[in-house]
Design a protein around this motif. Structure first.
Motif, PDB file in Angstrom:
ATOM      1  N   ASP A 188      -8.905  16.781  11.653  1.00  0.00           N
ATOM      2  CA  ASP A 188      -7.959  17.895  11.771  1.00  0.00           C
ATOM      3  C   ASP A 188      -6.552  17.459  11.374  1.00  0.00           C
ATOM      4  N   ILE A 189      -6.275  16.173  11.568  1.00  0.00           N
ATOM      5  CA  ILE A 189      -4.950  15.605  11.296  1.00  0.00           C
ATOM      6  C   ILE A 189      -5.116  14.380  10.401  1.00  0.00           C
ATOM      7  N   ILE A 190      -4.353  14.318   9.315  1.00  0.00           N
ATOM      8  CA  ILE A 190      -4.303  13.095   8.514  1.00  0.00           C
ATOM      9  C   ILE A 190      -2.905  12.494   8.636  1.00  0.00           C
ATOM     10  N   GLU A 191      -2.838  11.172   8.538  1.00  0.00           N
ATOM     11  CA  GLU A 191      -1.560  10.471   8.603  1.00  0.00           C
ATOM     12  C   GLU A 191      -1.070  10.135   7.201  1.00  0.00           C
ATOM     13  N   THR A 192       0.226  10.211   7.009  1.00  0.00           N
ATOM     14  CA  THR A 192       0.796   9.825   5.719  1.00  0.00           C
ATOM     15  C   THR A 192       0.610   8.325   5.488  1.00  0.00           C
ATOM     16  N   ASN A 193       0.578   7.953   4.219  1.00  0.00           N
ATOM     17  CA  ASN A 193       0.428   6.550   3.833  1.00  0.00           C
ATOM     18  C   ASN A 193       1.789   5.859   3.904  1.00  0.00           C
ATOM     19  N   ALA A 213      16.911   2.340   9.876  1.00  0.00           N
ATOM     20  CA  ALA A 213      15.663   2.160   9.113  1.00  0.00           C
ATOM     21  C   ALA A 213      14.696   3.309   9.384  1.00  0.00           C
ATOM     22  N   TYR A 214      14.555   3.676  10.646  1.00  0.00           N
ATOM     23  CA  TYR A 214      13.663   4.782  10.996  1.00  0.00           C
ATOM     24  C   TYR A 214      14.228   6.130  10.529  1.00  0.00           C
ATOM     25  N   TYR A 215      15.533   6.269  10.536  1.00  0.00           N
ATOM     26  CA  TYR A 215      16.170   7.510  10.080  1.00  0.00           C
ATOM     27  C   TYR A 215      15.860   7.749   8.608  1.00  0.00           C
ATOM     28  N   ASP A 216      16.005   6.708   7.790  1.00  0.00           N
ATOM     29  CA  ASP A 216      15.737   6.841   6.350  1.00  0.00           C
ATOM     30  C   ASP A 216      14.286   7.243   6.101  1.00  0.00           C
ATOM     31  N   GLN A 217      13.381   6.667   6.897  1.00  0.00           N
ATOM     32  CA  GLN A 217      11.969   6.992   6.754  1.00  0.00           C
ATOM     33  C   GLN A 217      11.694   8.422   7.221  1.00  0.00           C
ATOM     34  N   THR A 218      12.258   8.801   8.359  1.00  0.00           N
ATOM     35  CA  THR A 218      12.077  10.150   8.903  1.00  0.00           C
ATOM     36  C   THR A 218      12.562  11.209   7.921  1.00  0.00           C
ATOM     37  N   ARG A 219      13.688  10.930   7.298  1.00  0.00           N
ATOM     38  CA  ARG A 219      14.267  11.872   6.331  1.00  0.00           C
ATOM     39  C   ARG A 219      13.272  12.195   5.220  1.00  0.00           C
ATOM     40  N   GLY A 220      12.648  11.152   4.669  1.00  0.00           N
ATOM     41  CA  GLY A 220      11.676  11.363   3.602  1.00  0.00           C
ATOM     42  C   GLY A 220      10.452  12.129   4.068  1.00  0.00           C
ATOM     43  N   LEU A 221       9.963  11.791   5.258  1.00  0.00           N
ATOM     44  CA  LEU A 221       8.759  12.440   5.783  1.00  0.00           C
ATOM     45  C   LEU A 221       8.982  13.925   6.060  1.00  0.00           C
ATOM     46  N   ILE A 222      10.100  14.236   6.711  1.00  0.00           N
ATOM     47  CA  ILE A 222      10.371  15.640   7.048  1.00  0.00           C
ATOM     48  C   ILE A 222      10.683  16.449   5.792  1.00  0.00           C
ATOM     49  N   ASP A 223      11.467  15.887   4.889  1.00  0.00           N
ATOM     50  CA  ASP A 223      11.764  16.590   3.633  1.00  0.00           C
ATOM     51  C   ASP A 223      10.495  16.797   2.817  1.00  0.00           C
ATOM     52  N   GLY A 224       9.537  15.884   2.967  1.00  0.00           N
ATOM     53  CA  GLY A 224       8.275  15.995   2.238  1.00  0.00           C
ATOM     54  C   GLY A 224       7.306  16.988   2.847  1.00  0.00           C
ATOM     55  N   GLY A 225       7.589  17.477   4.061  1.00  0.00           N
ATOM     56  CA  GLY A 225       6.820  18.578   4.611  1.00  0.00           C
ATOM     57  C   GLY A 225       5.819  18.273   5.699  1.00  0.00           C
ATOM     58  N   PHE A 247       8.849  10.485   1.028  1.00  0.00           N
ATOM     59  CA  PHE A 247       8.812  11.867   0.534  1.00  0.00           C
ATOM     60  C   PHE A 247       7.527  12.125  -0.238  1.00  0.00           C
ATOM     61  N   GLU A 248       7.190  11.212  -1.146  1.00  0.00           N
ATOM     62  CA  GLU A 248       5.984  11.398  -1.957  1.00  0.00           C
ATOM     63  C   GLU A 248       4.711  11.320  -1.113  1.00  0.00           C
ATOM     64  N   ALA A 249       4.698  10.408  -0.144  1.00  0.00           N
ATOM     65  CA  ALA A 249       3.532  10.287   0.736  1.00  0.00           C
ATOM     66  C   ALA A 249       3.311  11.571   1.528  1.00  0.00           C
ATOM     67  N   ALA A 250       4.409  12.129   2.053  1.00  0.00           N
ATOM     68  CA  ALA A 250       4.314  13.383   2.813  1.00  0.00           C
ATOM     69  C   ALA A 250       3.903  14.533   1.902  1.00  0.00           C
ATOM     70  N   ASN A 251       4.474  14.570   0.718  1.00  0.00           N
ATOM     71  CA  ASN A 251       4.194  15.633  -0.238  1.00  0.00           C
ATOM     72  C   ASN A 251       2.728  15.634  -0.665  1.00  0.00           C
ATOM     73  N   ILE A 252       2.194  14.439  -0.915  1.00  0.00           N
ATOM     74  CA  ILE A 252       0.785  14.285  -1.299  1.00  0.00           C
ATOM     75  C   ILE A 252      -0.132  14.769  -0.171  1.00  0.00           C
ATOM     76  N   ASN A 287       0.803  -1.226   0.000  1.00  0.00           N
ATOM     77  CA  ASN A 287       0.000   0.000   0.000  1.00  0.00           C
ATOM     78  C   ASN A 287       0.834   1.274   0.000  1.00  0.00           C
ATOM     79  N   ASP A 288       1.982   1.221   0.652  1.00  0.00           N
ATOM     80  CA  ASP A 288       2.828   2.418   0.750  1.00  0.00           C
ATOM     81  C   ASP A 288       3.333   2.861  -0.622  1.00  0.00           C
ATOM     82  N   LEU A 289       3.526   1.897  -1.521  1.00  0.00           N
ATOM     83  CA  LEU A 289       4.039   2.193  -2.861  1.00  0.00           C
ATOM     84  C   LEU A 289       3.031   2.992  -3.689  1.00  0.00           C
ATOM     85  N   LEU A 290       1.758   2.945  -3.306  1.00  0.00           N
ATOM     86  CA  LEU A 290       0.710   3.638  -4.059  1.00  0.00           C
ATOM     87  C   LEU A 290       0.884   5.156  -4.038  1.00  0.00           C
ATOM     88  N   SER A 291       1.648   5.674  -3.077  1.00  0.00           N
ATOM     89  CA  SER A 291       1.920   7.112  -3.062  1.00  0.00           C
ATOM     90  C   SER A 291       2.728   7.517  -4.296  1.00  0.00           C
TER      91      SER A 291
END
Length: 374
Positions: A77-82, A162-174, A105-110, A53-57
């Motif tokens: 009020d709050i949505i969670e990234t995919n 593993a969590y660092y790589d994920q965090t990087r994408g989420l924060i860079d995605g906004g 990154f794409e999930a956060a950006n979307i 499912n995560d790849l769908l972003s």
């Protein structure tokens, strides 16, 4: 509105916020095929991708945007990234671990794009994005080999990475908030906390942090064995931690005593997003929006929560029913805590002025161990 830690706390003091419902439940409604999951980008990927499912972003961004829009339209009020499984360990099941940064990154950006759309449309209401870090499919506290209890499939440092790589994408995605969720193993959440702190220090930013654990059954413990209070003590030190809560595994009715326990000991704000009841014999969830809202109303009347929403089996209709409820209730006021020494293993250990003599360490006995006698 740029969401700082202090602004988020102020909002939670003023009103109960609503977080969205299930992502997987909504994706299932689209009856996607292997071809749909692949899209053009992964057309020739040598391994099956259906279920990722995560790849769908990346491959079906409009579907994910539509789900985010539906939750905002119905009162979130709050949505969670995919990104529940958007970490290297989980993505390895599909041989897509090299795309972890891009997926996040794409999930956060979307999600941020949809939030910005609603913030422009409704100037009197704020819409936020929480970057979701799931539990991964590995455990740092439990052995996957019943014949070797000391064995671990991964190391602590590998989990931090593993969590660092994920965090990087989420924060860079906004994303506006970091949400470490569905924690069944507290040691995994500690790795996530470290990863989030490292990357924020590198970027020179401070985002609000939410942490949500999972009580797996009526024993009132996480899968790694901790009680609610022990779990809370274990992670309460995290920098910029705004809320601690519970989600998944149980329906609201089964979760109530544990939410009350957490509310009684926590000096943080409380989040709660249960499943739509317990799964039926087919693995589905039958609790209607009205039934779930009726149970959650007891939480609100009791003053247990600050953030409320839904997990597995919940839909925009569930969120709509919850959003209508919260308008009539005041948010929980965090408990002021005395500055006692608070430690925890599986159980909490609190040193109070009136505590009896407390042993530190373990009694040893030479007759019980030849090795120790030597």
């Amino acid at each position: 509105m740029k969401l700082t830690v202090e602004k988020f706390k102020k909002l939670l003091e003023e009103k109960i916020l609503v977080i969205d419902g299930a992502m997987g439940t909504m994706i299932q409604r689209h009856n996607l095929t292997e071809k749909d999951f692949r899209g053009e980008r992964f057309k020739n990927h040598p391994h099956d991708l259906k279920g990722n499912n995560d790849l769908l972003s990346i491959t079906q961004p409009e579907i994910i945007k539509g789900i985010h829009r539906a939750y905002f339209e119905y009162g979130a009020d709050i949505i969670e990234t995919n990104t529940f499984n958007a970490n290297g360990f989980s993505q390895a099941d599909y041989h897509t671990e090299e795309f972890v940064y891009e997926i996040n990154f794409e999930a956060a950006n979307i999600a941020k794009e949809v939030a910005d759309e609603f913030n422009k449309k409704f100037l009197n209401k704020n819409h936020f994005v929480a970057g979701a870090l799931g539990p991964t499919n590995k455990s740092l506290s439990l052995s996957p080999n019943v014949n070797d209890p000391g064995y671990r499939a991964v190391t602590f440092d590998e989990t931090v990475t593993a969590y660092y790589d994920q965090t990087r994408g989420l924060i860079d995605g906004g994303v506006d908030i970091i949400l470490i969720e569905t924690i069944f193993d507290t040691l995994n959440s500690k790795a996530a906390i470290i990863a989030v702190q490292i990357y924020q220090e590198e970027k020179g930013i401070e985002l609000p942090l939410m942490i949500s654990g999972t009580i797996v059954d009526q024993s009132g413990r996480t899968l790694s064995g901790q009680t609610v209070e022990a779990f809370y003590i274990s992670i309460s030190h995290a920098r910029n931690l705004v809320s601690v809560g519970l989600n998944c595994a149980l329906g609201a009715k089964q979760m109530r005593p544990f939410v009350e326990d957490l509310s009684n000991v926590s000096d943080k704000f409380i989040s709660v997003y249960p499943n739509a009841g317990l799964p039926n014999e087919m693995g589905g969830y039958d609790e209607t929006p009205q039934t779930m809202a009726t149970v959650l109303e007891d939480f609100l009347k009791s003053g247990f929560v600050n953030i409320v929403g839904g997990c597995c089996g919940t839909t925009p209709d569930h969120i709509k029913a919850i959003a209508e409820l919260v308008k009539h209730h005041k948010p929980r006021v965090p408990k002021k805590q005395e500055t006692y020494l608070r430690l925890s293993g599986l159980e909490p250990v609190i040193l109070r002025p009136d505590s009896n003599f407390m042993n530190i360490g373990e009694r040893t006995n030479v007759t019980g161990s030849k090795k120790f006698a030597r």
